[in-house]
Write a protein that holds these residues in place. Sequence first.
Motif, PDB file in Angstrom:
ATOM      1  N   ASN A 248      -4.568  13.101   8.061  1.00 36.54           N
ATOM      2  CA  ASN A 248      -3.899  11.911   8.587  1.00 36.54           C
ATOM      3  C   ASN A 248      -3.615  10.887   7.495  1.00 36.54           C
ATOM      4  O   ASN A 248      -3.009  11.223   6.492  1.00 36.54           O
ATOM      5  N   PHE A 249      -4.070   9.632   7.686  1.00 34.31           N
ATOM      6  CA  PHE A 249      -3.765   8.575   6.717  1.00 34.31           C
ATOM      7  C   PHE A 249      -4.861   8.399   5.676  1.00 34.31           C
ATOM      8  O   PHE A 249      -4.774   7.522   4.827  1.00 34.31           O
ATOM      9  N   PHE A 250      -5.905   9.219   5.726  1.00 34.87           N
ATOM     10  CA  PHE A 250      -7.078   8.998   4.877  1.00 34.87           C
ATOM     11  C   PHE A 250      -6.745   9.040   3.389  1.00 34.87           C
ATOM     12  O   PHE A 250      -7.127   8.148   2.621  1.00 34.87           O
ATOM     13  N   ASN A 251      -6.054  10.071   2.945  1.00 34.58           N
ATOM     14  CA  ASN A 251      -5.759  10.194   1.515  1.00 34.58           C
ATOM     15  C   ASN A 251      -4.755   9.144   1.047  1.00 34.58           C
ATOM     16  O   ASN A 251      -4.836   8.671  -0.088  1.00 34.58           O
ATOM     17  N   LEU A 252      -3.822   8.771   1.926  1.00 39.34           N
ATOM     18  CA  LEU A 252      -2.889   7.693   1.585  1.00 39.34           C
ATOM     19  C   LEU A 252      -3.641   6.377   1.437  1.00 39.34           C
ATOM     20  O   LEU A 252      -3.338   5.574   0.552  1.00 39.34           O
ATOM     21  N   LEU A 253      -4.641   6.163   2.294  1.00 34.92           N
ATOM     22  CA  LEU A 253      -5.461   4.960   2.197  1.00 34.92           C
ATOM     23  C   LEU A 253      -6.270   4.958   0.900  1.00 34.92           C
ATOM     24  O   LEU A 253      -6.390   3.926   0.233  1.00 34.92           O
ATOM     25  N   THR A 254      -6.804   6.113   0.520  1.00 38.01           N
ATOM     26  CA  THR A 254      -7.555   6.216  -0.731  1.00 38.01           C
ATOM     27  C   THR A 254      -6.663   5.935  -1.935  1.00 38.01           C
ATOM     28  O   THR A 254      -7.076   5.267  -2.892  1.00 38.01           O
ATOM     29  N   ILE A 255      -5.426   6.418  -1.890  1.00 37.54           N
ATOM     30  CA  ILE A 255      -4.476   6.134  -2.973  1.00 37.54           C
ATOM     31  C   ILE A 255      -4.213   4.631  -3.059  1.00 37.54           C
ATOM     32  O   ILE A 255      -4.111   4.062  -4.157  1.00 37.54           O
ATOM     33  N   CYS A 256      -4.107   3.971  -1.895  1.00 38.53           N
ATOM     34  CA  CYS A 256      -3.928   2.511  -1.895  1.00 38.53           C
ATOM     35  C   CYS A 256      -5.105   1.830  -2.573  1.00 38.53           C
ATOM     36  O   CYS A 256      -4.926   0.869  -3.337  1.00 38.53           O
ATOM     37  N   LEU A 257      -6.314   2.299  -2.298  1.00 38.57           N
ATOM     38  CA  LEU A 257      -7.498   1.717  -2.931  1.00 38.57           C
ATOM     39  C   LEU A 257      -7.465   1.918  -4.441  1.00 38.57           C
ATOM     40  O   LEU A 257      -7.941   1.066  -5.201  1.00 38.57           O
ATOM     41  N   CYS A 258      -6.889   3.036  -4.890  1.00 39.27           N
ATOM     42  CA  CYS A 258      -6.809   3.329  -6.325  1.00 39.27           C
ATOM     43  C   CYS A 258      -5.923   2.330  -7.077  1.00 39.27           C
ATOM     44  O   CYS A 258      -6.047   2.190  -8.298  1.00 39.27           O
ATOM     45  N   ILE A 259      -5.042   1.647  -6.372  1.00 39.12           N
ATOM     46  CA  ILE A 259      -4.185   0.641  -7.011  1.00 39.12           C
ATOM     47  C   ILE A 259      -5.029  -0.451  -7.656  1.00 39.12           C
ATOM     48  O   ILE A 259      -4.615  -1.091  -8.625  1.00 39.12           O
ATOM     49  N   SER A 260      -6.246  -0.650  -7.154  1.00 32.41           N
ATOM     50  CA  SER A 260      -7.128  -1.690  -7.697  1.00 32.41           C
ATOM     51  C   SER A 260      -7.555  -1.400  -9.129  1.00 32.41           C
ATOM     52  O   SER A 260      -8.087  -2.286  -9.809  1.00 32.41           O
ATOM     53  N   LEU A 261      -7.341  -0.176  -9.619  1.00 28.71           N
ATOM     54  CA  LEU A 261      -7.679   0.170 -10.998  1.00 28.71           C
ATOM     55  C   LEU A 261      -6.605  -0.300 -11.975  1.00 28.71           C
ATOM     56  O   LEU A 261      -6.786  -0.196 -13.191  1.00 28.71           O
TER      57      LEU A 261
END
Length: 645
Positions: free
Chosen positions: A265-278
């Motif tokens: 579902n949206f889990f991996n897309l959400l994780t990619i969004c969190l990666c933007i913080s790097l």
Amino acid sequence: MVQVRYTRNLFLRGICVIYLFAFLSFYIQIPGLYGDNGVLPARTQLEHKDWTTLLQKLKQKPTFLWFAPYLGLNIEYMLDVVSLIGIILSFAGFVSQKFCIMPVFGILWALYFSLYQIGQVFMWYQWDTLLLEAGFLCNIIAPFWYPSQKKLSTPSDAISFWTVRWLLFRLMFSSGVVKLTSGCPVWWSLDALSIHFESQCIPTSLAWYAHRLPSWFLRLTTVGVNILELVIPFLFFFPNKKVRTVAFYSQLFLQLNIIATGNYNFFNLLTICLCISLLDDTFFYKKKSKNDDLKVVNYLSTIVCILVYGGILYGTCVYYNLKITDQWTIEAKIGFTQEQFDYVLYRVIPISIYIGLTSLAFTILNAITNSLATVKGTRNKIITTFITLLYSTIVTFIFAMSVVPNANLHPSHNSTIPVPIKQVYTKIDQFHLVNGYGLFRKMTGVKGRPEVIIEGSNDIEGPWKEYEFLYKPGNVNNSLPIVAPHQPRLDWQMWFAALGNYNQNPWLMSLAYRLLNGQPEVLALMNTVESPFKNKPPKFIRASLYHYHYTLKSQTNTWWTREKIGEYFPVFSSDTTSLIEYLTKIKVIQGKPAQKTTYEAFKFVLDSLRTLTSKVEASLLAWSIFTAGCTLILTRFSNAANKKK
């Protein structure tokens, strides 16, 4: 001062996209899952004789659904309203930065939390709580109001945005830790990915091909997963920007591979969004410099990055015994014991907390320094410094609360957490502002992928005909679908049900009863086109447990082979006494009629929207709305560019 304004805005719009997918996916499934005739009616969660006043109701179960009677709606229609408001607001935030503000994110969080409150077993997933936590952080990351003019980053931006990086660290590190602390022999033997692609919930077509990759390569890939989840997260706080950028690409690579082979579902897309913080704004707007000193610093930064990742590669070769064989394959074997890993984990968890605390302290110190040094005017300095200190206090509180689930990764550290922190954490735990994580703790399906197959018949002696689901494996000839970002929650829960027995999954009794009565709302969640009972429900229903395996596609036109293991639940009919008594006890069957909708005009609009959306396949609808949003964004950019000309 490092600028994160553009990066932050990209993150906020990304979260709006995730909210859009989440609300839309939920909305599509409301009648079959939570309607008055659904598998687990939402109204059963809002009926309690001791809850009389609205204040008592909101205190016991905080959800907007309590306001249904005030709008002349029943609970099912109120679920539609909550979901549709979430869809509209998240779509607005996606297409326009003007809606990426604190009030909007506050409403989005409250709406999704309202749905989570009545979600029951169909929303007990880590990505739902992850969205709640990330959505809550957006309330301190987003500006209170959209600025009339574009501004550079304020000092407090870096502090609030740091919380996303810390969340990403906890998510990835804990996911790596639980795989080894579980003692699962498949993870310790590095054979997990030789099973995972076949046994995961809803695999894509590429998963079939990934499963056929050489075993040595899959073992090496398992080593890579361990490193990406256990080691690389510590580099999220490394002072060298290039090291963090490489960490970003490594995590992006991992998530894209998961998306390609599995429907999460949206889990991996959400994780990619969190990666933007790097990242920071220089990642998107790189400035060329002719300064020789800066070039030297850049070269030194590159050397440090090479040394860091070279050291990790060397450590991986040592601790995983990587060797090149005579056949030019790579042999891998874990070179440490479970006791040694437990000892290292015992030492590393406090270190991870100290690293996070040190990173936060430097971020706060740098923000305060910038508030005093870069802001002009005494009045502006005072205001900016006050705001920076306020955000520092809020973020420090969030960090203190996150120490509890982070420390719980090792049982010996549970007693070291200060009692006041535990007490506060216990009080706010119900709101899922800070959560513990850990995915794929144990690898299932070692002896074959378990699947529950539901069958119906008009004669107890047979013949028995199978019900087919829209997405999960059933018919061995059906191709493997691409479902994400939609999450078919019934299909997902059927996967979990197959890992246990029907006594551990009582919701299955409700599903069986709805199928025996031919409930159209529930049948809409299944493959009604090929249903043998689409015109008239069966008199009897049962379920069997099968083990599925991938086929060799070159030898057959089917995707799966399967073998029957045995009975999953016994034969039921619509008048089976034990079934009726149980469903009456849990209020799925009620003597009193459901609450009626008195606002007929509102009801007509909601029914029309439901009819319209039900004609489009769920994942296609999600991507269509996303594409429409992208089109609007491009149109606005094009119009703005034409005006400048």
